[in-house]
Design a protein around this motif. Structure first.
Motif, PDB file in Angstrom:
ATOM      1  N   MET A  90      36.383 -24.754 103.451  1.00 30.11           N
ATOM      2  CA  MET A  90      36.765 -23.360 102.936  1.00 30.11           C
ATOM      3  C   MET A  90      37.961 -23.432 101.947  1.00 30.11           C
ATOM      4  N   HIS A  91      37.690 -22.796 100.906  1.00 30.39           N
ATOM      5  CA  HIS A  91      38.700 -22.578  99.940  1.00 30.39           C
ATOM      6  C   HIS A  91      39.226 -21.306 100.144  1.00 30.39           C
ATOM      7  N   ILE A  92      40.468 -21.235 100.287  1.00 24.57           N
ATOM      8  CA  ILE A  92      41.170 -19.941 100.609  1.00 24.57           C
ATOM      9  C   ILE A  92      42.349 -19.905  99.407  1.00 24.57           C
ATOM     10  N   ILE A  93      41.952 -18.954  98.365  1.00 26.85           N
ATOM     11  CA  ILE A  93      42.548 -19.103  97.074  1.00 26.85           C
ATOM     12  C   ILE A  93      43.373 -17.834  97.010  1.00 26.85           C
ATOM     13  N   LEU A  94      44.904 -18.006  96.789  1.00 28.46           N
ATOM     14  CA  LEU A  94      45.909 -17.004  96.832  1.00 28.46           C
ATOM     15  C   LEU A  94      46.377 -16.717  95.261  1.00 28.46           C
ATOM     16  N   ARG A  95      46.460 -15.604  95.000  1.00 23.53           N
ATOM     17  CA  ARG A  95      47.194 -15.110  93.700  1.00 23.53           C
ATOM     18  C   ARG A  95      48.547 -15.068  93.700  1.00 23.53           C
ATOM     19  N   ILE A  96      49.387 -15.694  93.122  1.00 22.18           N
ATOM     20  CA  ILE A  96      50.857 -15.895  93.361  1.00 22.18           C
ATOM     21  C   ILE A  96      51.534 -15.284  92.004  1.00 22.18           C
ATOM     22  N   ASP A  97      50.968 -14.465  91.383  1.00 25.94           N
ATOM     23  CA  ASP A  97      51.420 -14.119  90.018  1.00 25.94           C
ATOM     24  C   ASP A  97      52.472 -13.092  90.503  1.00 25.94           C
ATOM     25  N   LYS A  98      53.399 -12.467  89.335  1.00 24.28           N
ATOM     26  CA  LYS A  98      54.399 -11.552  89.631  1.00 24.28           C
ATOM     27  C   LYS A  98      54.013 -10.224  90.132  1.00 24.28           C
ATOM     28  N   ASN A  99      52.841  -9.830  89.994  1.00 27.68           N
ATOM     29  CA  ASN A  99      52.234  -8.576  90.659  1.00 27.68           C
ATOM     30  C   ASN A  99      52.188  -8.698  92.150  1.00 27.68           C
ATOM     31  N   ASN A 100      52.273  -9.906  92.687  1.00 28.61           N
ATOM     32  CA  ASN A 100      51.783  -9.886  94.397  1.00 28.61           C
ATOM     33  C   ASN A 100      53.253 -10.155  94.869  1.00 28.61           C
ATOM     34  N   LYS A 101      53.760  -8.987  95.538  1.00 34.67           N
ATOM     35  CA  LYS A 101      55.001  -9.160  96.012  1.00 34.67           C
ATOM     36  C   LYS A 101      55.208 -10.251  97.080  1.00 34.67           C
ATOM     37  N   TYR A 102      54.236 -10.235  97.959  1.00 32.78           N
ATOM     38  CA  TYR A 102      54.296 -11.162  99.101  1.00 32.78           C
ATOM     39  C   TYR A 102      53.721 -12.622  98.625  1.00 32.78           C
ATOM     40  N   ALA A 103      53.130 -12.886  97.581  1.00 34.06           N
ATOM     41  CA  ALA A 103      52.727 -14.136  97.328  1.00 34.06           C
ATOM     42  C   ALA A 103      53.900 -14.741  96.496  1.00 34.06           C
ATOM     43  N   LYS A 104      54.764 -14.145  95.718  1.00 36.74           N
ATOM     44  CA  LYS A 104      55.598 -14.874  95.168  1.00 36.74           C
ATOM     45  C   LYS A 104      56.712 -15.334  96.084  1.00 36.74           C
ATOM     46  N   LEU A 105      56.647 -15.409  97.393  1.00 31.62           N
ATOM     47  CA  LEU A 105      57.384 -15.920  98.253  1.00 31.62           C
ATOM     48  C   LEU A 105      57.094 -17.385  98.660  1.00 31.62           C
ATOM     49  N   PHE A 106      55.798 -17.945  98.056  1.00 31.63           N
ATOM     50  CA  PHE A 106      55.282 -19.036  98.041  1.00 31.63           C
ATOM     51  C   PHE A 106      55.209 -20.004  96.973  1.00 31.63           C
ATOM     52  N   SER A 107      55.107 -21.223  97.259  1.00 34.56           N
ATOM     53  CA  SER A 107      55.041 -21.923  95.978  1.00 34.56           C
ATOM     54  C   SER A 107      54.148 -23.388  96.601  1.00 34.56           C
ATOM     55  N   TYR A 108      53.947 -24.235  95.534  1.00 33.49           N
ATOM     56  CA  TYR A 108      53.428 -25.594  95.824  1.00 33.49           C
ATOM     57  C   TYR A 108      54.309 -26.273  96.817  1.00 33.49           C
ATOM     58  N   GLU A 109      55.628 -26.060  96.599  1.00 33.58           N
ATOM     59  CA  GLU A 109      56.563 -26.804  97.519  1.00 33.58           C
ATOM     60  C   GLU A 109      56.488 -25.944  99.067  1.00 33.58           C
ATOM     61  N   ASN A 110      56.499 -24.688  98.826  1.00 35.45           N
ATOM     62  CA  ASN A 110      56.425 -23.980 100.348  1.00 35.45           C
ATOM     63  C   ASN A 110      55.115 -23.325 100.243  1.00 35.45           C
ATOM     64  N   PRO A 111      53.948 -23.857 100.531  1.00 39.57           N
ATOM     65  CA  PRO A 111      52.608 -23.246 100.429  1.00 39.57           C
ATOM     66  C   PRO A 111      52.691 -22.513 101.871  1.00 39.57           C
ATOM     67  N   PRO A 112      51.595 -21.399 101.844  1.00 42.42           N
ATOM     68  CA  PRO A 112      51.384 -20.802 102.986  1.00 42.42           C
ATOM     69  C   PRO A 112      50.612 -21.570 103.919  1.00 42.42           C
ATOM     70  N   VAL A 113      50.939 -21.522 105.216  1.00 36.83           N
ATOM     71  CA  VAL A 113      49.939 -22.410 106.212  1.00 36.83           C
ATOM     72  C   VAL A 113      49.496 -21.434 107.538  1.00 36.83           C
ATOM     73  N   LEU A 114      48.304 -21.512 107.902  1.00 34.59           N
ATOM     74  CA  LEU A 114      47.778 -20.877 108.679  1.00 34.59           C
ATOM     75  C   LEU A 114      47.791 -21.814 110.201  1.00 34.59           C
ATOM     76  N   SER A 115      48.133 -21.371 111.269  1.00 37.25           N
ATOM     77  CA  SER A 115      48.552 -22.409 112.205  1.00 37.25           C
ATOM     78  C   SER A 115      48.357 -21.225 113.597  1.00 37.25           C
ATOM     79  N   SER A 116      48.218 -21.956 114.704  1.00 34.11           N
ATOM     80  CA  SER A 116      48.306 -21.170 115.911  1.00 34.11           C
ATOM     81  C   SER A 116      49.470 -20.325 116.187  1.00 34.11           C
TER      82      SER A 116
END
Length: 560
Positions: free
Chosen positions: A145-171
């Motif tokens: 399952m590829h979950i692709i995130l757009r992290i450009d400047k127009n996405n205010k939530y996505a810019k909180l994340f980076s390759y060093e701090n990726p979003p992680v889904l957990s319990s």
């Protein structure tokens, strides 16, 4: 019993059996023989029955293969093995049919005889009745399952994340990640695809966590194909339905996804093992935790996609399925082609290193796995026909012979009882007993053995008439037995037994008649030569007297 089988085969070949009994025995034998054949062929290979095999000799099967979208991995796999079928001139053809994805593939295969499909394992739950109606052949590889995130400047939530701090889904997903999903435009895949099914489980769990934490939600869901989603998520797209997150499940690597992830404005969302466990427990699934690491470059920390080495993902087996009417021989050929053409398939999918462990159809030895289990059922058309004729003919002759044996034995029993009845009725006692008791020999005083002296009866003429009627009854039985034997409802052995009994009984009656006549002639001196000789000649000519008895009686009369 062996003789009865030979007799039965002879009756079948000669056709000598009464029409009513013949029809009855043939129908029963046919029904039983066909039933036995079906039991045997269903044990060996139910889809290689005689009708299918004979039809296949004159008509090449054309299977439909439901495979998803035109740019998808499934469609590419089927298109590639189509060329293999043509190159090898196999005894069947396949037609590549586009669909929206794995979920629709399963329904199409369910409702289409002579069809294949590719589905994700979790598309249909194990307890679903649909799974019981499909032939789940073998898992081919793990789809990620590829979950692709757009992290450009127009996405205010996505810019909180980076390759060093990726979003992680957990319990217990981080609040920032939950806010991202709560306020994003998300494409879960087209209706009918496996992507939308698995994405729905993921979003259901995330939305429950969002609800538990009272996070405001403006989430929008779209059902775009992978091609549409990859176009809609890019910066160049300015439409109102521009998405922030794209779900797509497929074998990695996907050429277009790999090109997209070269851009630093896009990244993959990772999945924690606890999240996989949570989904499996709550939904009774069998999802697996996998990754996007490159097997060849794993030691150097590289991934299949850019910056994907440390990204974990949900994995689901891609299964080859079919309708239940496809022979194992053809299934094995399809699996073999997938194995032999795996490098070509990888090339057509845009995989740079076709030997990669994560390349579709490279992760497991699906062909040998299936072949080991089902190779015994791989029958050629001629072997199938041979099984039918050998099974059918042997069982037909055996059943027919057994039924004939039962019929013949019943008739033998009936005629034997009639012979006994003739003996009882027309073989009268020759003597009566007087009342004078006497003891024979030296008998001890403590043993009482009374005997009565036998006395020949006086009314011999009446007894002779009874004997003659008895002989006539035996002759009538002989005719009936011969008719049944000629009609085929008596076997040779039963016929021989009855004729021996008939001849033995007839001879006993003839000998008894001779003794009675001898008694009359000895007693009555008034019999004259001409009168009695005429009667004796008639008895002898009609077969009621034995030759020796006739000669002796004739001599006795002439000497009187």
């Amino acid at each position: 019993m062996q003789q009865n089988i030979i007799d039965g085969l002879g009756q079948i070949v000669k056709g000598k059996i009464g029409l009513t009994w013949k029809s009855f025995l043939l129908i029963i034998s046919l029904i039983v023989s066909i039933g036995l054949y079906l039991i045997i062929i269903n044990t060996v290979e139910p889809n290689s029955n005689i009708l299918r095999s004979m039809r296949r000799i004159v008509q090449t099967p054309n299977y439909k293969f439901f495979s998803g979208g035109e740019k998808g991995v499934y469609y590419t796999i089927v298109s590639t093995i189509q060329s293999g079928i043509r190159d090898e001139n196999l005894s069947f053809e396949i037609e590549n049919k586009q669909t929206s994805g794995g979920s629709e593939n399963a329904i199409e295969v369910l409702t289409t005889p002579g069809s294949f499909g590719l589905v994700q394992e979790e598309t249909i739950k194990k307890e679903d009745f649909i799974r019981d109606e499909l032939n789940y052949i073998a898992p081919l590889y793990i789809e990620r399952m590829h979950i692709i995130l757009r992290i450009d400047k127009n996405n205010k939530y996505a810019k909180l994340f980076s390759y060093e701090n990726p979003p992680v889904l957990s319990s217990n997903t981080d609040d920032a990640v939950l806010e991202l999903f709560a306020n994003s435009k998300i494409s879960t895949g087209p209706v009918g695809s496996g992507s939308i099914v698995i994405a729905s489980y993921i979003l259901s769990e995330l939305n429950q966590q969002i609800k538990d934490k009272n996070i405001d939600e403006t989430q929008e869901i779209y059902n775009l194909t992978t091609k549409e989603g990859l176009y809609t998520i890019q910066q160049a797209y300015e439409g109102e339905n521009k998405i922030d997150i794209l779900f797509t499940i497929a074998g990695a690597p996907i050429k277009d996804v790999k090109a997209l992830l070269q851009d630093d404005n896009f990244m993959l969302i990772s999945v924690d093992p606890s999240f996989v466990s949570e989904l499996n427990i709550k939904n009774d699934l069998n999802l697996r935790l996998t990754d996007f690491k490159s097997a060849e470059d794993e030691a150097f920390g590289k991934g299949i996609y850019k910056n994907s080495a440390n990204v974990s993902a949900l994995g689901s087996y891609a299964w080859l399925i079919s309708s239940k009417d496809i022979p194992n021989k053809d299934i094995l050929d399809v699996l073999r082609l997938m194995k032999e053409y795996s490098d070509i398939i990888a090339t057509n999918l845009g995989v740079e290193n076709t030997n990669s462990q994560h390349s579709p159809l490279k992760e497991m030895n699906f062909y040998d796995l299936y072949k080991t289990k089902y190779d015994r059922g791989s029958l050629s058309e001629w072997r199938t026909i041979l099984i039918f004729f050998s099974t059918f003919i042997i069982s037909f002759v055996s059943v027919f012979s057994f039924l004939l044996y039962i019929l013949s034995f019943r008739k033998q029993s009936k005629y034997f009882h009639k012979i006994v009845d003739v003996i009882n009725a027309y073989f009268p006692a020759n003597t009566e007993l007087d009342s004078n008791e006497y003891i024979v020999g030296n008998v001890p005083e403590d043993i009482d053995l009374p005997f009565q002296r036998p006395r020949v009866l006086d009314k011999q003429t009446k007894i002779i008439d009874q004997i003659i009627i008895g002989i006539q009854q035996i002759l009538l039985l002989t005719k009936s037995i011969n008719d049944d034997f000629q009609g085929g409802s008596l076997t040779n052995s039963n016929y021989t037994f009855l004729m021996n009994k008939i001849e033995d009984t007839r001879n006993k009656l003839r000998k008894h008649l001779g003794r009675r006549l001898n008694e009359i002639i000895e007693r009555d001196t008034t019999y004259k030569n001409v009168n009695i000789l005429d009667d004796l000649r008639i008895y002898y000519t009609a077969g009621y007297l034995l030759h020796e008895d006739y000669k002796d009686l004739k001599t006795l009369i002439l000497d009187k």
